[in-house]
Design an enzyme around this catalytic site. Structure first.
Site, PDB file in Angstrom:
ATOM      1  N   CYS A   1     -48.080   5.587   4.985  1.00 23.64           N
ATOM      2  CA  CYS A   1     -48.277   5.891   3.564  1.00 23.64           C
ATOM      3  C   CYS A   1     -48.347   4.593   2.776  1.00 23.64           C
ATOM      4  O   CYS A   1     -47.834   3.575   3.195  1.00 23.64           O
ATOM      5  CB  CYS A   1     -47.118   6.719   3.020  1.00 23.64           C
ATOM      6  N   THR A   2     -48.984   4.702   1.627  1.00 23.58           N
ATOM      7  CA  THR A   2     -48.976   3.593   0.677  1.00 23.58           C
ATOM      8  C   THR A   2     -48.720   4.170  -0.707  1.00 23.58           C
ATOM      9  O   THR A   2     -49.414   5.104  -1.125  1.00 23.58           O
ATOM     10  CB  THR A   2     -50.323   2.846   0.672  1.00 23.58           C
ATOM     11  N   ASN A 179     -44.777   1.259   4.789  1.00 18.57           N
ATOM     12  CA  ASN A 179     -43.730   1.866   5.625  1.00 18.57           C
ATOM     13  C   ASN A 179     -42.794   0.819   6.228  1.00 18.57           C
ATOM     14  O   ASN A 179     -42.197   1.051   7.288  1.00 18.57           O
ATOM     15  CB  ASN A 179     -44.358   2.708   6.740  1.00 18.57           C
ATOM     16  N   ARG A 192     -50.851  -2.896   5.821  1.00 20.47           N
ATOM     17  CA  ARG A 192     -51.618  -2.328   4.705  1.00 20.47           C
ATOM     18  C   ARG A 192     -51.156  -2.920   3.379  1.00 20.47           C
ATOM     19  O   ARG A 192     -51.819  -2.781   2.361  1.00 20.47           O
ATOM     20  CB  ARG A 192     -51.447  -0.804   4.685  1.00 20.47           C
TER      21      ARG A 192
END
Lengths: 254, 118
Positions: A1-2, A179, A192
Site C-alpha cells: 500500500c501507499t 509498508n 515505492r
C-alpha cells in the site's frame, strides 16, 4: 500500500491511498496477475455510514468486510492503514484471543470505531497511538486544519514505535507511507517510497490537489499488480472517491 | 525508478480516471439492527464473495489438507464471533445468513489482516 497526506499552500489537506493486497496469494500464470487481487476488485464499495438520516462517516470496504482500513469523517479527519509485516504480528494476537487473553483489539474494528466516533484530530491521534492492538500497522491520519497529518507506526499491544507529524512550517508539507518503517530505508526490491517522494516533489506544493495526488499514485511502481483501488479523500469538502486500479503489463508484481 | 519498463516517469495524465472505474456507494444505516444492515450489499454480491473465499480455500489446499483446514476454520472461528464486541458480532452473523457463507469463513475474511501480517 501507499498512503499520502498533503497540505496545499492554503492549508487545505488531502489524503489518498493505494490499497495493494494479495501478494503470494495465487498467481494467475495466463493473465500474469495475482489471483486474490483480481477477486477482491469487484467487491470494492464505498460505504456511507448514516445515523438519523445523516452521514456520520465514510469508508471503502470489500463487501463482507466490516472493518475500516480507509475512511473519513467529513469535516473532521481521514485515515488509512497500511500493512506492517512483523514476525510477532497478528497471528500471535489471534492465538491469544482464542485462548481467552482478550486485551487487544482487532485493527479493522478499532479504525471503524475511531472514524465513526471521531470528534477531532488530536484526540483520535492520541487514541490510535495508545489503543491495544492485536496486529501491527501503519495508521495514516489526516485532519481538517493546517499541520494535521501523522503516520503512526504501531506495534502489537499499546506501543507506538514512532509518530511522524506533518510540519509544513518546516517544509514537511506531505507524508508518504508504504509498508516499511519510515525512519529506515525500504528494501531495494520494494521501494515505492522513493518514486512516490520524487513524484510528490515534482508535483510541488503549489499543485497539491486530488488530480496531482491521483497522478502520483497512478505512477508505476507506486501502482503495481497488487493495487486494487485508489481512494481520494478531501476532509473539508467531505468527499471520498474511490477508483479501481489496474496495472497493464509490463508492471512490477508488487 | 531505474528499472524500466516496470517504472515510469511521474504521470501527469492519469486524472481524471475512466468513469467506469469509479466505485459505487452503499448506505449503511446504523439505525438498523446489526444483523440486517449489510444485507442489501452482500446478498447480491454473495457469489463473488464465495468465489474469492474458494480461491483462499484452494490456496490453503496446496499446503494442507483442505477439508481439515476448512473444518478447523468452521469449528474454531465460528464460535469466536461471540467474543467480538457489538455491533460487529451481529453484523458478521447477518452477513453469514444473507450470503449462505459459513460463519467461520466470514470471520476468517474479517480477521484476514491479523492473519496476513505474519
Amino acid at each position: 500500500c501507499t498512503s499520502l497526506v498533503a497540505q496545499d499552500k492554503t492549508g487545505d489537506l488531502f489524503h489518498a491511498r493505494n490499497l495493494d493486497f494479495g501478494l503470494f496469494l495465487g498467481w494467475d500464470v495466463k493473465n500474469q496477475t495475482w489471483a486474490l487481487t483480481e477477486r477482491l476488485r469487484p467487491l470494492i464499495i464505498n460505504v456511507e455510514y448514516q445515523q438519523g438520516g445523516k452521514t456520520v462517516a465514510k469508508g471503502v470496504h470489500f463487501a463482507g468486510y466490516i472493518g475500516v482500513i480507509t475512511g473519513m469523517k467529513p469535516g473532521v479527519l481521514s485515515l488509512s492503514m497500511n500493512e506492517r509485516f512483523q514476525l510477532e504480528g497478528g497471528f500471535i494476537g489471534i492465538i491469544e484471543w482464542i485462548i481467552g487473553q482478550r486485551d487487544g483489539q482487532w485493527m479493522g474494528f478499532v479504525l471503524r470505531d475511531a472514524v465513526v466516533k471521531a470528534t477531532d484530530f488530536n484526540s483520535t491521534l492520541q487514541y490510535l497511538t495508545s489503543v491495544d492492538l492485536l496486529a501491527p500497522g501503519y495508521i495514516i491520519l489526516g485532519g481538517n486544519s493546517s499541520g494535521e497529518g501523522a503516520i503512526i507506526t504501531r506495534s502489537v499491544g499499546t506501543k507506538a514505535d514512532n509518530v511522524k507529524m506533518l510540519d509544513p512550517a518546516h517544509g514537511t508539507w506531505y507524508l508518504v507511507e508504504t509498508n516499511y518503517d519510515n525512519w529506515k530505508n525500504p528494501p531495494f526490491f520494494d521501494d515505492r517510497r522513493a518514486p512516490a517522494t520524487k513524484c510528490m516533489n515534482t508535483m510541488s506544493q503549489a499543485n497539491v490537489g486530488l488530480k496531482g495526488i491521483f497522478n502520483v499514485l497512478s505512477t508505476k511502481p507506486v501502482r503495481n499488480l497488487l493495487t486494487t483501488y485508489t481512494a481520494l479523500m478531501h476532509v473539508r469538502n467531505g468527499t471520498l472517491d474511490t477508483y479501481l486500479q489496474y496495472c497493464p503489463q509490463p508492471c512490477f508484481p508488487w | 525508478q531505474e528499472f524500466p519498463p516496470f517504472t515510469e516517469d511521474c504521470r501527469t495524465d492519469a486524472y481524471p480516471p475512466p468513469v467506469n472505474t469509479k466505485v459505487g456507494t452503499y448506505v449503511l444505516n446504523l439505525d438498523q439492527a446489526p444483523e440486517d444492515r449489510w444485507t442489501g450489499l452482500v446478498k447480491p454480491m454473495a457469489d463473488k464473495m464465495k468465489i474469492m473465499i474458494q480461491d483462499i480455500k484452494d490456496l490453503v489446499g496446496i499446503f494442507v489438507n483442505e477439508t481439515k483446514a476448512i473444518n478447523l476454520v468452521d469449528e474454531l472461528l465460528a464460535p469466536l464471533t461471540d467474543t467480538f464486541p457489538e455491533p460487529y458480532q451481529g453484523e458478521l452473523r447477518g452477513i453469514a445468513n444473507a450470503t449462505g457463507i459459513p460463519l467461520g469463513e466470514v470471520v476468517l475474511y474479517n480477521i484476514f489482516y491479523e492473519v496476513f501480517t505474519v
